[in-house]
Write an enzyme that holds these catalytic residues in place. Structure first.
Site, PDB file in Angstrom:
ATOM      1  N   CYS A 291     -61.326 -63.014   2.665  1.00  0.00           N
ATOM      2  CA  CYS A 291     -60.029 -62.618   1.669  1.00  0.00           C
ATOM      3  C   CYS A 291     -59.913 -63.867   0.791  1.00  0.00           C
ATOM      4  CB  CYS A 291     -58.990 -62.099   2.566  1.00  0.00           C
ATOM      5  SG  CYS A 291     -57.688 -61.368   1.434  1.00  0.00           S
ATOM      6  N   HIS A 375     -61.425 -57.514   5.570  1.00  0.00           N
ATOM      7  CA  HIS A 375     -60.855 -57.862   6.906  1.00  0.00           C
ATOM      8  C   HIS A 375     -61.643 -57.488   8.059  1.00  0.00           C
ATOM      9  CE1 HIS A 375     -57.026 -59.997   5.457  1.00  0.00           C
ATOM     10  NE2 HIS A 375     -57.428 -59.206   4.504  1.00  0.00           N
ATOM     11  N   GLU A 377     -61.467 -58.382  11.078  1.00  0.00           N
ATOM     12  CA  GLU A 377     -60.573 -58.560  12.221  1.00  0.00           C
ATOM     13  C   GLU A 377     -59.584 -57.339  12.269  1.00  0.00           C
ATOM     14  OE1 GLU A 377     -57.565 -59.302   9.278  1.00  0.00           O
ATOM     15  OE2 GLU A 377     -59.849 -59.985   9.381  1.00  0.00           O
TER      16      GLU A 377
END
Length: 406
Positions: A291, A375, A377
């Site tokens: 990011c 992202h 995660e």
């Protein structure tokens, strides 16, 4: 307002009366959108974006990358699974929330989920987040798609009294996120270690039992699940502030360095972050960014970043990984992007958005460094991109093997 509430009015004899608008969204162009307030009372200024995810609203509202933003949820029924203390993503306790406001279509209902420990409206109030329900969020989303993410003030007053002229002036006066460094408000202020691993239904969060490598995570507004997934891969994690120098980072003797997500304009944060990243790249230490970390790596090698008209916010974005040829569904939250045309010769584009063709990943050809815009995660998901954490660990292993061979 078309909505109504039950009333036993002895004077009129009517059984129903219109609901009074107790919250408003006032755009910088003066437009006023009325609704009903939940959560914190007061007013907050920010940039209005929309998020298309159908799940994960607690993760979204506590993601530090949403600092200074008012999130419009396109899915109408937000709050239906309640809230709990396990799904919070912000690490810094001083940053009790990330997003400053939430805009929703339907009224909040009683939660229905075995993990729920409370209602969303009380949770919003405790974290200082202003909520606005009863809004045609799809119409607001269409507006954002047409004109871009507007600056606005969101306000909640239980008596329905608002100084609209003052709110319009505040919205028009706010300079916006472009050119703003928001990292100091959400990032770590001192070094700390992290050993928590991912959540499971049977046992909740665990603790790292074995350590393979040591990683320093530079915190621009890191999410908890990023740190957990690094621990899942056998990495002991030391988190350091965004202002840490390259010498301070290298003094921790890391095997690799992670550049975290975060809010704001990467060019503004890059004033102090880019020289540090450039010094780290000179050492050829393995480096992985997500990011904002991706954008800062791009700036560090000479690329440019640009403000996007509406950004990417959601959990259903298709991205192609050129290194594998596979398409993955990913979670995104960013309003700036690395300009593909500005990438230098030693920065190979590895990922691209299949929505608009914007850059979503790079890998350096002369350094063990790579990054992605999205992202991997994300929790509750998608989880298509967890392989990137293993890719980082494999890069560290290859680097250490090469050092031994030399």
């Amino acid at each position: 307002m078309s909505s109504a509430t039950r009333s036993n009015d002895p004077e009129t004899g009517l059984g129903w009366r219109p609901r009074v608008a107790t919250a408003v969204l006032v755009l910088a162009n003066g437009q006023v959108i009325e609704g009903f307030g939940v959560g914190a009372v007061g007013e907050a200024v920010g940039e209005v974006c929309f998020n298309t995810a159908m799940t994960g609203y607690e993760e979204i509202l506590t993601d530090p990358s949403y600092a200074a933003q008012i999130v419009t949820f396109t899915f109408p029924h937000i709050g239906i699974v309640g809230v709990n203390d396990e799904d919070i993503e912000v690490v810094n306790p001083a940053a009790s929330s990330a997003a400053v406001g939430a805009i929703m279509r339907a009224d909040l209902s009683e939660p229905s989920n075995f993990r729920a420990s409370g209602r969303l409206d009380a949770w919003l109030k405790s974290r200082g987040v202003i909520g606005l329900t009863g809004v045609d969020t799809r119409a607001l989303t269409t507006l954002i798609r047409k004109v871009g993410m507007p600056n606005a003030v969101i306000a909640h007053s239980p008596d329905g009294a608002f100084d609209l002229d003052a709110l319009r002036a505040r919205a028009a006066r706010w300079p916006g996120i472009d050119g703003m460094d928001l990292v100091p408000a959400v990032g770590a202020t001192q070094r700390y270690d992290w050993d928590e691993t991912s959540w499971t239904l049977e046992s909740g969060y665990g603790r790292r039992l074995e350590t393979r490598f040591h990683v320093v995570a530079v915190d621009y507004g890191v999410k908890r699940n990023i740190l957990r997934l690094l621990n899942d891969c056998g990495c002991s994690v030391t988190v350091m502030p965004a202002t840490a120098s390259a010498d301070e980072i290298l003094a921790q003797r890391p095997d690799g360095v992670f550049l975290s997500n975060g809010p704001g304009d990467p060019a503004a944060t890059g004033v102090y972050a880019v020289p540090t990243i450039q010094a780290l790249l000179e050492t050829k230490i393995p480096l992985f960014g997500i990011c904002l970390g991706h954008q800062l790596l791009g700036l560090a090698v000479g690329a440019r970043t640009v403000k996007m008209p509406q950004g990417h916010h959601g959990a259903n974005h298709p991205v192609k990984d050129f290194t594998t040829g596979k398409v993955e569904i990913v979670s995104m939250n960013h309003g700036f992007a690395v300009e593909r045309e500005s990438l230098p010769a030693n920065a190979e584009e590895t990922h691209v958005s299949l929505f608009d063709g914007s850059n979503c990943g790079v890998a350096l050809t002369d350094r063990p460094a790579f990054s992605v815009q999205y992202h991997p995660e994300a929790s509750p998901g998608p989880r298509d991109s967890h392989y990137l954490f293993r890719r980082f660990v494999n890069l560290i292993a290859a680097s250490k093997e090469g050092s031994r061979a030399a």
